[in-house]
Design a protein around this motif. Structure first.
Motif, short mmCIF file in Angstrom:
data_model
loop_
_atom_site.label_atom_id
_atom_site.label_comp_id
_atom_site.label_asym_id
_atom_site.label_seq_id
_atom_site.Cartn_x
_atom_site.Cartn_y
_atom_site.Cartn_z
N GLY A 38 -49.71 -30.10 -56.46
CA GLY A 38 -49.94 -30.54 -54.86
C GLY A 38 -51.00 -29.35 -54.23
N PHE A 39 -51.68 -28.83 -54.98
CA PHE A 39 -52.52 -28.00 -54.21
C PHE A 39 -53.93 -28.45 -54.01
CE2 PHE A 39 -50.71 -23.22 -54.56
CZ PHE A 39 -49.50 -23.64 -55.26
N SER A 40 -54.50 -28.44 -52.80
CA SER A 40 -55.75 -28.62 -52.32
C SER A 40 -56.61 -27.34 -52.48
CB SER A 40 -55.80 -28.83 -50.94
OG SER A 40 -54.98 -29.95 -50.45
N VAL A 41 -58.09 -27.60 -52.93
CA VAL A 41 -59.09 -26.50 -52.94
C VAL A 41 -59.47 -26.45 -51.71
CG1 VAL A 41 -60.99 -25.91 -54.03
CG2 VAL A 41 -59.42 -27.38 -55.42
N PRO A 105 -46.06 -27.88 -44.34
CA PRO A 105 -46.42 -27.30 -45.41
C PRO A 105 -48.01 -27.52 -45.92
CG PRO A 105 -45.32 -29.41 -46.06
CD PRO A 105 -45.40 -29.26 -44.54
N ARG A 107 -50.49 -26.18 -49.19
CA ARG A 107 -50.66 -25.58 -50.54
C ARG A 107 -52.04 -25.51 -50.93
NH1 ARG A 107 -45.95 -28.81 -54.10
NH2 ARG A 107 -44.23 -28.18 -52.62
N VAL A 135 -49.27 -20.77 -50.56
CA VAL A 135 -48.08 -21.71 -50.10
C VAL A 135 -47.42 -21.32 -48.92
CG1 VAL A 135 -46.27 -23.04 -50.81
CG2 VAL A 135 -48.08 -22.52 -52.46
#
Lengths: 257, 633
Positions: A38-41, A105, A107, A135
């Protein structure tokens, strides 16, 4: 033993594909593994304001913590720094989101180039890539940090990877830890490798970015990417990465999945 | 911080385990250990703990907390004696308050000489040189408690009406000082000095950093003035940096130890001087700003478990706090902790979370996966950049990475690593041109018999107008003059097929290298639907730093002979230096097939010569000719 590598029988008129730099390969692995969690860059400037590189990260001028990283300075006024860490992007990202009215949230991973003014040798370069992670949420804990990193290293290095924490200090995390990973290179004995620094985001970093630390908390981590590539593929000198020498890029065989 | 196990042992009744065991305990609960020997532990004390841990006492408290070995005594918990106020010594602090405490003491009738064996051994065990009993005593107490101390020869100060006057004052313009080791420093105006106020403020030392040569203790010294003070950390740090004079004292002061500490340092140095050098204490004088007790820090058990992700009980946490010697109250799972005065690192609840976490042990933190997130991650920009890389790799371009520091540019560094590269690069082209030039030389080894060498880089450049992400591309035609044409065609394809807009590429004069600004493109849109090619790499094979050598061989073979058969035959016969076989010509004539290979020879250890290559070629020729119907041309 010499290694033979035959190209397929093509003639010189035909064009074989080129190669990706191993850092690009690593960035893709990182983005894809963290993407599944679920992490964006996110990105930020490489030439950074003192404010973001230090001050908002709890590193005021004339604080001994500034000695933890050897810093380049520009001759500009006000002077800027080729960023010593990707951590300034933590605050930049959070500020941007708050300005857009988007609460956590969050991430993100922030893979990017950083600079340290230190003598170069086989394990130290004045410029290298770091991967930052951030996060922020309601109930994010140090246990989530451990779980996230363990998952990353299991996928990136090997299924047998384990993560352990040791106490450390970074001005922008509290508690702060050093992260070691247990890695068994093929045909070698397993060993613990120091791979990144991490911790729970310091409440004043959250408030500097406009986030209420009473409501939200989070973790952050950051570590060198060349080091991971070196460990994973057995590169013994970091100086090959950014020297513009194609022999380094062709030191790896590439296959596409 | 170099600490000696024998020295640490003074703090414990029970015999300490080996330095190896101590190192392990500290590593997992306190701080990194840089080196251990049989007696020595080099502790990497980071800035947060430096206020209390740049001392054997500080390291001893950590050993006690982490290994559960009770301290025999703790000098910072023992009561301070009441001294006679000195009638012969006055001290004054600076008006700005950079010196927040100055304690002076006058001891008369000391005899300066060699240190007793135990003191000399103790100092040498942590890499310090023994000088004389008085100086050694000040160093010992500093390394023991963390409080820097200094001794002046009283007779070298001016006595007026039976009194000495030591003062702390800012340096005036163009002042200089010669230190006790003989180096002279020009001081910036405002540098904090220790001065003899009865001698027109003659400088006695650089405050918090190093003593001057004016009142150095020597063999003939009989009366000494002792200093145990507190100087502003920022001020000491600035001075140490501007003079490039970093000392044991400056490294302690810059980490802002407690203002309460000088009193303990003074108590111990008075006692030790009298023990090792005799003398009589005339009196002590203590000037300080108001000493405020530390504020309590409150943390709940929920907070601790909520940050660590643990399930500790109040009893577990109490155990950790007890082992650290904290005084606290516990009511309804809420800890109100009064941090010990020297623990300047404990200010907010999270600091106590860390104390609990590290003492109870991070190995007890479980791995927990993040909850599944409803929002899809945004990696569009990243994927847009990677889409461009994939497009170019598919068209034969190889990605390089080059340094961001350059000979020329618009943004200059104040402190470049290499004098000849003082700028942040404003263009990717010089490095690309350089890389292409080097690639030509290694191409036969690396690329085989390729006509074109095509490189690209994606990197940031820095100009007065800001930084931008650029793409550079370059082509070399090794056997013709079509490089510019090839590059133009590839850029056009990139624009038409991928970017779908003219990207305003800037070419050099010969048209063989170019760069374009990716920041002007909509990378997010480009990457929105794109999944980067997943690439696997083999283990790395280092390249030789010695030149490679080339040889060609051509052979007639019967119809139907495969290329691989010939290559295998060559490789088997060639010996250890053959690293590459590239087919560069094949044709058929009168029922026979001719194969021509370029062979690359290389050694990882040396430059190869004809005496290596000729025998290899003979073996290859012989092996090929031995095959039925094969004939080397």
């Amino acid at each position: 033993m010499p290694v033979f590598y035959m190209r397929s029988p093509v003639y010189y008129e035909a064009m074989p594909p080129g190669r990706l730099h191993p850092i690009s390969v690593a960035l893709r692995d990182i983005a894809s593994i963290f993407g599944r969690m679920g992490f964006s860059v996110a990105y930020g400037p490489e030439l950074e304001e003192e404010h973001y590189n230090f001050n908002v990260l709890n590193i005021p001028a004339d604080h001994p913590a500034r000695d933890m990283q050897d810093t380049f300075w520009t001759k500009e006024s006000p002077r800027r720094v080729p960023r010593t860490q990707t951590s300034p992007v933590q605050v930049r990202y959070m500020e941007e989101k708050i300005a857009e009215g988007i609460q956590p949230p969050y991430r993100i991973v922030v893979p990017g180039k950083v600079f340290r003014n230190e003598a170069t040798d086989a394990t130290h370069e004045a410029q290298f890539y770091q991967n930052e992670g951030l996060v922020v949420g309601k109930d994010i804990t140090l246990a989530h940090l451990k779980g996230t990193l363990e998952q990353f290293f299991k996928e990136y290095l090997s299924e047998g990877a384990q993560v352990r924490f040791r106490p450390s200090f970074f001005p922008f995390t509290e508690p702060s830890v050093e992260v070691d990973v247990w890695f068994e290179a093929p045909g070698k004995e397993g060993r613990w490798l120091e791979v990144m620094g991490a911790g729970m985001v310091h409440p004043s970093v959250l408030s500097n970015a406009g986030i209420d630390p009473k409501e939200y908390q989070g973790f952050a981590f950051g570590g060198g990417i060349e080091r991971l590539v070196m460990v994973k593929y057995g590169v013994d000198d970091i100086r090959g990465f950014h020297g513009g020498d194609i022999r380094f890029v062709y030191g790896f065989d590439e296959t596409t999945a | 911080m170099k600490t000696s196990r024998a020295w640490l042992q003074n703090y414990f009744n029970k015999e300490l385990p080996s330095t190896e065991v101590l190192a392990k305990a500290l590593t997992f609960h306190t701080a990194e250990i840089e080196e251990t020997t049989e007696d020595l532990l080099e502790v990497n004390v980071l800035p947060d703990r430096a206020a209390y841990m740049l001392s054997h006492r500080g390291v001893a408290t950590e050993i006690s907390a982490t290994l559960g070995i009770p301290l025999k005594q703790d000098p910072l918990r023992e009561a301070l004696p009441q001294y006679e106020v000195s009638k012969r010594l006055t001290v004054t602090r600076d008006a700005e308050g950079k010196c927040s405490r100055y304690i002076g003491a006058l001891i008369t009738g000391v005899s300066v000489g060699p240190s007793p064996e135990w003191l000399r051994v103790a100092l040498e065990s942590v890499g310090q040189r023994s000088i004389n009993n008085v100086v050694d005593a000040t160093n010992f107490v500093m390394l023991n408690l963390g409080q820097p101390l200094h001794a002046f020869d009283a007779h070298k100060l001016t006595e007026r009406e039976g009194q000495y006057a030591v003062g702390v004052r800012p340096a005036e313009q163009a002042e200089r000082i010669t230190t006790l080791s003989g180096e002279t420093y020009d001081l910036e105006e405002g540098t904090l000095l220790i001065a003899d106020m009865h001698a027109d403020g003659a400088p006695l030392g650089i405050a918090g950093i190093k003593g001057g040569d004016r009142a150095t203790v020597s063999e003939t010294t009989t009366d000494i003035i002792l200093e145990s003070a507190h100087f502003d950390g920022v001020s000491v740090r600035k001075t140490a940096q501007s003079l490039k004079l970093f000392t044991d004292a400056s490294s302690r002061f810059q980490n802002k130890p407690s203002v309460a500490l000088p009193a303990y340092g003074m108590r111990d140095i008075i006692a030790l001087i009298q023990e090792v050098a005799g003398g009589v204490l005339e009196g002590v004088v203590d000037s300080h700003e108001e000493l405020l007790p530390p504020d309590p820090v409150v943390v709940t058990l929920d907070q601790i478990n909520g940050v660590l992700g643990s399930t500790y009980s109040a009893q577990d946490v109490s155990g950790a706090f007890d082992s650290l010697g904290f005084s606290y109250t516990l009511a309804e799972e809420t800890f109100s902790v009064l941090p010990p005065f020297e623990r300047k690192d404990i200010n907010i609840p999270e600091d106590l979370v860390e104390e609990a976490g590290r003492i109870l042990g991070y190995e007890h933190i479980e791995s927990v996966m993040l909850p599944v997130q409803s929002i899809a991650p945004d990696q569009a920009k990243f994927r847009g950049i990677e889409a461009i890389k994939d497009f170019l790799v598919a068209r034969g371009f190889t990605e390089i990475s080059t340094p961001a520091f350059a000979k020329e540019g618009e943004i200059e560094l104040q402190n470049p690593l290499q004098e000849d590269r003082p700028f942040m690069r404003a263009s990717l082209l010089p490095a690309l041109e350089d890389a292409l030039g080097r690639a030509v030389h290694v191409a036969p080894r690396v690329l085989g018999h390729s006509r074109y060498i095509k490189l690209f880089e994606v990197g940031t450049v820095f100009t007065k107008h800001g930084e931008s992400l650029l793409l550079s591309m370059g082509v070399v035609d090794t056997s013709g003059k079509l490089a510019a044409e090839a590059l133009k065609e590839n850029v056009a394809t990139l624009e038409q097929e991928l970017l779908r807009i003219p990207a305003s590429a800037h070419f050099n004069l010969t048209g063989t290298i170019m760069e374009l600004n990716l920041g002007k493109l909509n990378l997010e849109k480009l990457g929105a639907e794109y999944a980067p090619v997943s690439v696997r790499l083999s283990a790395y094979r280092p390249f030789s730093s010695y030149p490679f050598a080339l040889r060609d061989v051509a052979v007639w073979t019967p119809e139907g002979t495969k290329e691989t058969e010939v290559a295998m035959c060559i490789q088997e016969a060639a010996g250890e230096f053959l690293v590459r076989t590239d087919l560069f010509d094949r044709f058929e004539k009168e029922g026979r097939v001719s194969y021509a290979f370029r062979l690359v020879f290389e050694s990882l250890e040396r430059t190869l010569s004809d005496t290596d290559l000729d025998p290899a070629m003979e073996r290859i020729t012989e092996a090929l000719n031995q095959k039925e119907g094969w004939e080397v041309r």
